[in-house]
Design a protein around this motif. Structure first.
Motif, PDB file in Angstrom:
ATOM      1  N   MET A   1      18.520  49.257 105.382  1.00  0.00           N
ATOM      2  CA  MET A   1      18.017  48.794 104.415  1.00  0.00           C
ATOM      3  C   MET A   1      17.221  50.278 103.157  1.00  0.00           C
ATOM      4  O   MET A   1      16.243  51.143 103.812  1.00  0.00           O
ATOM      5  N   ILE A   2      17.776  50.565 102.198  1.00  0.00           N
ATOM      6  CA  ILE A   2      17.848  51.370 101.146  1.00  0.00           C
ATOM      7  C   ILE A   2      16.120  50.180 100.014  1.00  0.00           C
ATOM      8  O   ILE A   2      16.712  49.649 100.054  1.00  0.00           O
ATOM      9  N   ILE A   3      15.468  51.274 100.237  1.00  0.00           N
ATOM     10  CA  ILE A   3      13.997  50.892  99.588  1.00  0.00           C
ATOM     11  C   ILE A   3      14.350  52.080  98.709  1.00  0.00           C
ATOM     12  O   ILE A   3      14.012  53.278  97.841  1.00  0.00           O
ATOM     13  N   PRO A   4      14.394  51.513  96.994  1.00  0.00           N
ATOM     14  CA  PRO A   4      13.981  52.130  95.985  1.00  0.00           C
ATOM     15  C   PRO A   4      12.660  52.932  95.754  1.00  0.00           C
ATOM     16  O   PRO A   4      11.740  52.007  96.047  1.00  0.00           O
ATOM     17  N   VAL A   5      12.835  53.952  95.362  1.00  0.00           N
ATOM     18  CA  VAL A   5      11.013  55.400  95.375  1.00  0.00           C
ATOM     19  C   VAL A   5      10.324  54.188  94.260  1.00  0.00           C
ATOM     20  O   VAL A   5       9.147  54.375  94.472  1.00  0.00           O
ATOM     21  N   ASP A   6      10.980  53.767  93.112  1.00  0.00           N
ATOM     22  CA  ASP A   6      10.124  53.024  92.782  1.00  0.00           C
ATOM     23  C   ASP A   6       9.586  52.046  92.873  1.00  0.00           C
ATOM     24  O   ASP A   6       8.375  51.219  91.958  1.00  0.00           O
ATOM     25  N   ALA A   7       9.486  51.312  94.012  1.00  0.00           N
ATOM     26  CA  ALA A   7       9.197  50.101  95.489  1.00  0.00           C
ATOM     27  C   ALA A   7       7.806  50.499  95.763  1.00  0.00           C
ATOM     28  O   ALA A   7       6.850  49.693  96.062  1.00  0.00           O
ATOM     29  N   LEU A   8       7.655  52.106  95.770  1.00  0.00           N
ATOM     30  CA  LEU A   8       6.572  52.505  96.587  1.00  0.00           C
ATOM     31  C   LEU A   8       5.251  53.133  94.874  1.00  0.00           C
ATOM     32  O   LEU A   8       5.844  53.133  93.626  1.00  0.00           O
ATOM     33  N   GLU A   9       4.179  53.004  95.932  1.00  0.00           N
ATOM     34  CA  GLU A   9       3.012  53.464  95.083  1.00  0.00           C
ATOM     35  C   GLU A   9       3.338  55.193  95.476  1.00  0.00           C
ATOM     36  O   GLU A   9       3.955  55.536  96.453  1.00  0.00           O
ATOM     37  N   PRO A  10       2.650  56.273  94.192  1.00  0.00           N
ATOM     38  CA  PRO A  10       3.275  57.383  94.295  1.00  0.00           C
ATOM     39  C   PRO A  10       2.447  58.085  95.412  1.00  0.00           C
ATOM     40  O   PRO A  10       2.652  58.616  96.166  1.00  0.00           O
TER      41      PRO A  10
ATOM     42  N   TYR B   1      14.442  51.917 105.768  1.00  0.00           N
ATOM     43  CA  TYR B   1      13.988  51.146 106.572  1.00  0.00           C
ATOM     44  C   TYR B   1      14.908  51.303 107.552  1.00  0.00           C
ATOM     45  O   TYR B   1      15.933  50.234 106.585  1.00  0.00           O
ATOM     46  N   SER B   2      14.339  51.019 108.642  1.00  0.00           N
ATOM     47  CA  SER B   2      14.970  50.617 109.889  1.00  0.00           C
ATOM     48  C   SER B   2      13.888  49.843 110.616  1.00  0.00           C
ATOM     49  O   SER B   2      13.494  49.497 111.641  1.00  0.00           O
ATOM     50  N   GLU B   3      15.009  48.415 110.160  1.00  0.00           N
ATOM     51  CA  GLU B   3      14.606  47.185 111.373  1.00  0.00           C
ATOM     52  C   GLU B   3      14.116  47.568 112.708  1.00  0.00           C
ATOM     53  O   GLU B   3      12.744  47.220 112.975  1.00  0.00           O
TER      54      GLU B   3
ATOM     55  N   SER C   1      21.199  44.359 103.960  1.00  0.00           N
ATOM     56  CA  SER C   1      19.464  43.923 104.175  1.00  0.00           C
ATOM     57  C   SER C   1      19.533  42.605 103.594  1.00  0.00           C
ATOM     58  O   SER C   1      20.863  42.506 103.463  1.00  0.00           O
ATOM     59  N   GLU C   2      18.649  41.790 103.544  1.00  0.00           N
ATOM     60  CA  GLU C   2      18.968  40.915 103.302  1.00  0.00           C
ATOM     61  C   GLU C   2      18.734  40.345 102.003  1.00  0.00           C
ATOM     62  O   GLU C   2      17.144  40.574 101.289  1.00  0.00           O
TER      63      GLU C   2
END
Length: 83
Positions: free
Chosen positions: A1-10, A55-57, A77-78
């Motif tokens: 699953m690809i995680i958008p960089v703006d979904a994480l705290e700096p 992210y690797s589940e 991903s789901e």
């Protein structure tokens, strides 16, 4: 699953980039490059979309990959296909 960089705290994003640089042991040629400079280069690649967080589940881990190295299984991903 690809995680958008703006979904994480700096701070979290920085820590992931730093861990990636330390793990990869990237060779920058004859001239040594400071750790912070290497981390900033990775962050720039992530923010420009040239690199992505995956992210690797299976392994319960996050990796950084070049966009062109992404496999279809990295995207699935789901409910987040394509992102």
């Amino acid at each position: 699953m690809i995680i958008p960089v703006d979904a994480l705290e700096p701070d979290t994003l920085y820590s992931l980039a730093e861990a990636f640089v330390l793990r990869e042991g990237t060779d920058y040629g004859e001239q040594e490059v400071e750790l912070d400079v290497k981390v900033q280069q990775v962050l720039e690649k992530l923010k420009s979309g040239d690199a992505v967080l995956v992210y690797s589940e299976l392994h319960e881990s996050v990796d950084i990959k070049r966009k062109e190295d992404i496999q279809p299984s990295d995207v699935e991903s789901e409910g987040n296909e394509g992102y």
